[in-house]
Each structure stands twice: as C-alpha cells, then as structure tokens.
Write an enzyme that holds these catalytic residues in place. Structure first.
Site, PDB file in Angstrom:
ATOM      1  N   LYS A 130       0.831  -1.277  -0.008  1.00  0.00           N
ATOM      2  CA  LYS A 130       0.031  -0.054  -0.044  1.00  0.00           C
ATOM      3  C   LYS A 130       0.855   1.184   0.048  1.00  0.00           C
ATOM      4  CE  LYS A 130      -2.128  -0.945   3.882  1.00  0.00           C
ATOM      5  NZ  LYS A 130      -1.692  -1.980   4.320  1.00  0.00           N
TER       6      LYS A 130
ATOM      7  N   ARG B 179      -8.853   1.140   9.863  1.00  0.00           N
ATOM      8  CA  ARG B 179      -8.290  -0.388  10.171  1.00  0.00           C
ATOM      9  C   ARG B 179      -9.441  -0.911  11.003  1.00  0.00           C
ATOM     10  NH1 ARG B 179      -2.534   0.365   9.432  1.00  0.00           N
ATOM     11  NH2 ARG B 179      -1.468  -1.423  10.117  1.00  0.00           N
TER      12      ARG B 179
ATOM     13  N   ARG C 170      12.398  -7.959   3.324  1.00  0.00           N
ATOM     14  CA  ARG C 170      12.467  -6.210   3.660  1.00  0.00           C
ATOM     15  C   ARG C 170      13.328  -6.054   4.828  1.00  0.00           C
ATOM     16  NH1 ARG C 170       7.002  -2.908   3.894  1.00  0.00           N
ATOM     17  NH2 ARG C 170       6.694  -3.274   6.166  1.00  0.00           N
TER      18      ARG C 170
ATOM     19  N   ARG D 278      12.293  -2.019  11.331  1.00  0.00           N
ATOM     20  CA  ARG D 278      11.199  -1.565  12.449  1.00  0.00           C
ATOM     21  C   ARG D 278      10.870  -2.705  13.239  1.00  0.00           C
ATOM     22  NH1 ARG D 278       6.089   0.111   8.393  1.00  0.00           N
ATOM     23  NH2 ARG D 278       4.955  -0.959  10.134  1.00  0.00           N
TER      24      ARG D 278
ATOM     25  N   ARG E 289       0.339  -8.864  13.580  1.00  0.00           N
ATOM     26  CA  ARG E 289      -0.090  -7.833  12.731  1.00  0.00           C
ATOM     27  C   ARG E 289      -1.097  -8.413  11.722  1.00  0.00           C
ATOM     28  NH1 ARG E 289       4.772  -4.806  10.360  1.00  0.00           N
ATOM     29  NH2 ARG E 289       3.262  -3.468   9.527  1.00  0.00           N
TER      30      ARG E 289
HETATM   31  P1  AMP Z   1       1.582   0.431   9.358  1.00  0.00           P
HETATM   32  O1  AMP Z   1       2.922   1.272   9.411  1.00  0.00           O
HETATM   33  O2  AMP Z   1       0.340   0.972   8.647  1.00  0.00           O
HETATM   34  O3  AMP Z   1       1.399  -0.994   9.198  1.00  0.00           O
HETATM   35  O4  AMP Z   1       1.017   0.727  10.820  1.00  0.00           O
HETATM   36  C1  AMP Z   1       2.017   0.336  12.080  1.00  0.00           C
HETATM   37  C2  AMP Z   1       1.375   0.372  13.298  1.00  0.00           C
HETATM   38  O5  AMP Z   1       1.039   1.380  13.534  1.00  0.00           O
HETATM   39  C3  AMP Z   1       0.211  -0.688  13.528  1.00  0.00           C
HETATM   40  O6  AMP Z   1       0.747  -2.043  13.596  1.00  0.00           O
HETATM   41  C4  AMP Z   1      -0.446  -0.176  14.404  1.00  0.00           C
HETATM   42  O7  AMP Z   1       0.029  -0.450  15.682  1.00  0.00           O
HETATM   43  C5  AMP Z   1      -0.408   1.355  14.093  1.00  0.00           C
HETATM   44  N1  AMP Z   1      -1.487   1.784  13.408  1.00  0.00           N
HETATM   45  C6  AMP Z   1      -1.358   2.368  12.201  1.00  0.00           C
HETATM   46  N2  AMP Z   1      -2.416   2.804  11.414  1.00  0.00           N
HETATM   47  C7  AMP Z   1      -3.496   2.438  12.348  1.00  0.00           C
HETATM   48  C8  AMP Z   1      -4.930   2.349  12.714  1.00  0.00           C
HETATM   49  N3  AMP Z   1      -5.621   2.946  11.508  1.00  0.00           N
HETATM   50  N4  AMP Z   1      -5.591   2.046  13.615  1.00  0.00           N
HETATM   51  C9  AMP Z   1      -4.905   1.368  14.509  1.00  0.00           C
HETATM   52  N5  AMP Z   1      -3.617   1.430  14.758  1.00  0.00           N
HETATM   53  C10 AMP Z   1      -2.856   1.806  13.561  1.00  0.00           C
END
Ligand code: AMP
Length: 197
Positions: A13, A88, A127, A139, A150
């Site tokens: 994404k 989400r 990655r 990360r 996740r």
């Molecule tokens: P991402 O980079 O989108 O994979 O997000 C990394 C982490 O940020 C996720 O595993 C969640 O802990 C938190 N996070 C990001 N976006 C959301 C969301 N819309 N709702 C809740 N937690 C989020």
C-alpha cells in the site's frame, strides 16, 4: 480525489500510495507514519502508542481518528488524499464517513489489495534482511513474529472494513501479489473508470 488503500501490512500500500502522490499531487496520509513520527518525537500520543505498536497491535480508535481528523484539515489535503493504513476497524470507517459527510466530501474509490499471507511473510522477511544489510534500522514490528501478529490483528479487525465499502459499492479489488508496475496499472484503470462514472 480521495482514496483508501485497504489491505494487510506488507501488501504494498505504501509503495502505491507514494506513486499516487507523485502522479496526482495529493498527499499520502499514512497513520502508521504519523504514529511513528509521534513516537519519535515522544509526544503524548507517541508515548501512548509506542508499546502497542511494538507489539503489533492496534492503537485505539480515538487516537487514530483524532490524528486523521486533524490531518485532513491541512491545506495540502484540500484537493484530496490517499489514506494508507486507515481505516483499520469498522469504528474508524464509520468515523471517517461522518467526518467526510460533515464536510460534504466523499471517498471516490477504495482499493482492496488481495494477497497470499504466506508469501507476504516471506516478503517482509526479505524487507527486514535488505534493510539490515543496508545498515538501516529494522522496524521493531517488521520481525516475522510481530508481523504474524499484525496479520492476526488484520484478520480480526480490519477484514470487516472491506465489506463496509463493498456494500456501499465503492470497493475495487486488485491482485496485491502482482508486480509493483502491474498493481499501479490496475489502480490507474480503476481510477479512470471511477472518474468516468
Ligand atoms: P503500518 O505502518 O500501517 O503498518 O502501521 C504500523 C502500526 O501503527 C500498526 O501495527 C498499528 O500499531 C499502528 N496503526 C497504524 N494505523 C493504525 C490504525 N488505522 N488504527 C490503529 N492502529 C494503527
């Protein structure tokens, strides 16, 4: 143009959001990036979010909805945006709907990334190895164990978001395992159709 990219972590994404940003001149609103920035700056939100993020769980809806509500008010988001990693949960999708309705705005298209989870885990391992080899920090939530958590979180909560948009006739599915260029082409095809409709 207002878009949502929907799919599990590691589906590509972020890569596609960056391309859309360049092509259409609209910002990428990644809640993950915004939260990581809050953690790095150790703001109140960052302090609350850090442990939850490191464990691969979801930050509370209130926090994330608040961040997005503030962000879409910024001048650069007036002509549109690409939401990456939000909504989400169903509660976030409903909050976004209310947020946009109150401003007389709507989402033009939701792009749903369909993926093969086992191949995703392999992708995330690659990655992490490449990032490490390049001397950059990996990360904490990109390790295979946390990544699997996740994915579980995604299945438990985020999977309900796709039907929400399908019922409203706004969702379009693409093959997230295709090459980056093929995915970009598929998205552009969807956006052309949406614009013509
Ligand atoms: P991402 O980079 O989108 O994979 O997000 C990394 C982490 O940020 C996720 O595993 C969640 O802990 C938190 N996070 C990001 N976006 C959301 C969301 N819309 N709702 C809740 N937690 C989020």
């Amino acid at each position: 143009m207002r878009l949502i990219l929907l799919g599990p972590p590691g589906a590509g994404k972020g890569t596609q959001a960056q391309r859309l940003t360049e092509k259409y001149g609209i910002p990428q609103l990644s809640t993950g990036d915004m939260l990581r920035e809050a953690v790095a700056r150790q703001t109140e939100i960052g302090k609350k979010a850090q442990a939850v993020m490191d464990a691969g769980q979801l930050v509370s809806d209130d926090i994330v909805v608040g961040i997005v509500a503030d962000r879409i008010e910024q001048p650069d988001a007036r002509k549109g945006f690409v939401l990456d990693g939000f909504p989400r949960t169903l509660a976030q999708a409903e909050a976004l709907e209310r947020m946009l309705e109150s401003r007389n705005l709507a989402i033009d298209a939701v792009i749903e990334f369909k993926v093969d989870e086992e191949r995703l885990v392999a992708r995330i391992e690659k990655r992490a190895r490449e990032t490490e080899a390049a001397g950059r920090p990996v990360r904490k939530d990109d390790t295979p164990e946390v990544f699997r958590r996740r994915l579980v979180e995604f299945r438990a909560l985020t999977a309900a978001v796709a039907p929400f948009y399908r019922e409203r006739g706004r969702s379009h599915q693409i093959d997230g395992m295709a090459s980056i260029d093929e995915v970009t082409a598929a998205i552009e095809g969807i956006l052309r159709e949406a614009a013509a409709a």
